[in-house]
Design a protein around this motif. Structure first.
Motif, PDB file in Angstrom:
ATOM      1  N   MET A   1      -1.686   1.687  -9.128  1.00 15.82           N
ATOM      2  CA  MET A   1      -2.138   1.748  -7.733  1.00 15.82           C
ATOM      3  C   MET A   1      -3.663   1.765  -7.642  1.00 15.82           C
ATOM      4  N   ARG A   2      -4.307   2.509  -8.532  1.00 17.12           N
ATOM      5  CA  ARG A   2      -5.776   2.572  -8.499  1.00 17.12           C
ATOM      6  C   ARG A   2      -6.393   1.219  -8.820  1.00 17.12           C
TER       7      ARG A   2
ATOM      8  N   TYR B   1      -4.017  -1.569  -5.804  1.00 20.80           N
ATOM      9  CA  TYR B   1      -3.943  -1.213  -4.386  1.00 20.80           C
ATOM     10  C   TYR B   1      -2.779  -1.890  -3.670  1.00 20.80           C
ATOM     11  N   SER B   2      -1.710  -2.086  -4.386  1.00 20.79           N
ATOM     12  CA  SER B   2      -0.503  -2.641  -3.791  1.00 20.79           C
ATOM     13  C   SER B   2       0.679  -1.976  -4.479  1.00 20.79           C
ATOM     14  N   LYS B   3       1.515  -1.309  -3.686  1.00 22.50           N
ATOM     15  CA  LYS B   3       2.664  -0.607  -4.250  1.00 22.50           C
ATOM     16  C   LYS B   3       3.576  -1.568  -5.012  1.00 22.50           C
TER      17      LYS B   3
ATOM     18  N   LYS C   1     -11.557   7.203  -1.376  1.00 19.24           N
ATOM     19  CA  LYS C   1     -10.366   6.393  -1.678  1.00 19.24           C
ATOM     20  C   LYS C   1     -10.261   5.208  -0.716  1.00 19.24           C
TER      21      LYS C   1
ATOM     22  N   GLY D   1     -10.712   1.209  -1.569  1.00 25.36           N
ATOM     23  CA  GLY D   1      -9.707   0.249  -1.123  1.00 25.36           C
ATOM     24  C   GLY D   1     -10.284  -0.911  -0.341  1.00 25.36           C
TER      25      GLY D   1
ATOM     26  N   LYS E   1     -11.841  -7.136  -4.696  1.00 27.80           N
ATOM     27  CA  LYS E   1     -11.022  -6.817  -5.869  1.00 27.80           C
ATOM     28  C   LYS E   1     -11.825  -6.691  -7.161  1.00 27.80           C
TER      29      LYS E   1
ATOM     30  N   LYS F   1     -13.650  -3.412  -7.064  1.00 29.22           N
ATOM     31  CA  LYS F   1     -12.660  -2.337  -7.145  1.00 29.22           C
ATOM     32  C   LYS F   1     -12.222  -2.141  -8.594  1.00 29.22           C
TER      33      LYS F   1
ATOM     34  N   VAL G   1     -12.797   1.356 -10.662  1.00 32.33           N
ATOM     35  CA  VAL G   1     -11.633   2.096 -11.166  1.00 32.33           C
ATOM     36  C   VAL G   1     -11.722   2.262 -12.680  1.00 32.33           C
TER      37      VAL G   1
END
Length: 179
Positions: A40-41, A44-46, A123, A127, A131, A134, A138
């Protein structure tokens, strides 16, 4: 008797190596939550995180014979998850900008204390980053990898990793000011 961290869950790992489904299930249950959080970190998509974690466990159990206790099983699995996340992002064509293509400016570094920072806002801010930014934030800030390690993961130079990190941090501070 004290157990060295590399050998934690050795019985489960060895059982999994021999194909014991119960041992594999126990290992899975021990690590799936932490590995999902990493996914997730990074993604950012379940749905993407779930897919990558499942793929990572399949990879881990398929290649368990290569695990030689040079690190803990958790660390070994974490590396697989991060590599699969990076590969997933590469398939989505997340690009980084080479360090050599940018001009350099000296600028005032803002004191992080000047910005009222709240964990939930950070957070949200992460988000909102592109990308590529990010990914660097992370890996460096949250997962604690060095720029040399990140460079190896992403097939970039350490200086590109550093450059991307500094631009990502600057962008994140800008986003946090607007939140």
């Amino acid at each position: 008797m004290e157990t060295e961290i590399r050998f934690i869950h050795k019985e489960l790992v060895e059982g999994s190596k021999s194909g014991n489904r119960e041992a594999q299930y126990k290992l899975y249950n021990l690590y799936v939550g932490a590995m999902f959080n990493i996914g997730m970190r990074m993604l950012y998509s379940k749905e993407d995180a779930e897919d990558v974690v499942q793929e990572s466990f399949v990879d881990a159990f398929t290649n368990l014979g290569k695990f030689k206790y040079e690190s803990s099983f958790g660390y070994w699995l974490k590396r697989i998850v991060i590599n699969n996340c990076i590969n997933h992002l590469k398939r989505q064509k997340v690009e980084t900008t080479p360090f050599k293509n940018h001009e350099f400016y000296l600028h005032k570094v803002e004191d992080p204390e000047e910005v009222n920072m709240d964990v939930n806002q950070i957070k949200v801010g992460i988000g909102l980053l592109p990308k590529g930014y990010k990914q660097i934030i992370v890996l460096y800030l949250i997962e604690g990898y060095t720029h040399d390690e990140i460079a190896g993961f992403l097939s970039i130079s350490p200086s590109t990793s550093k450059s991307q990190y500094h631009r990502a941090k600057k962008k994140l501070l800008h986003i946090l000011k607007d939140l």
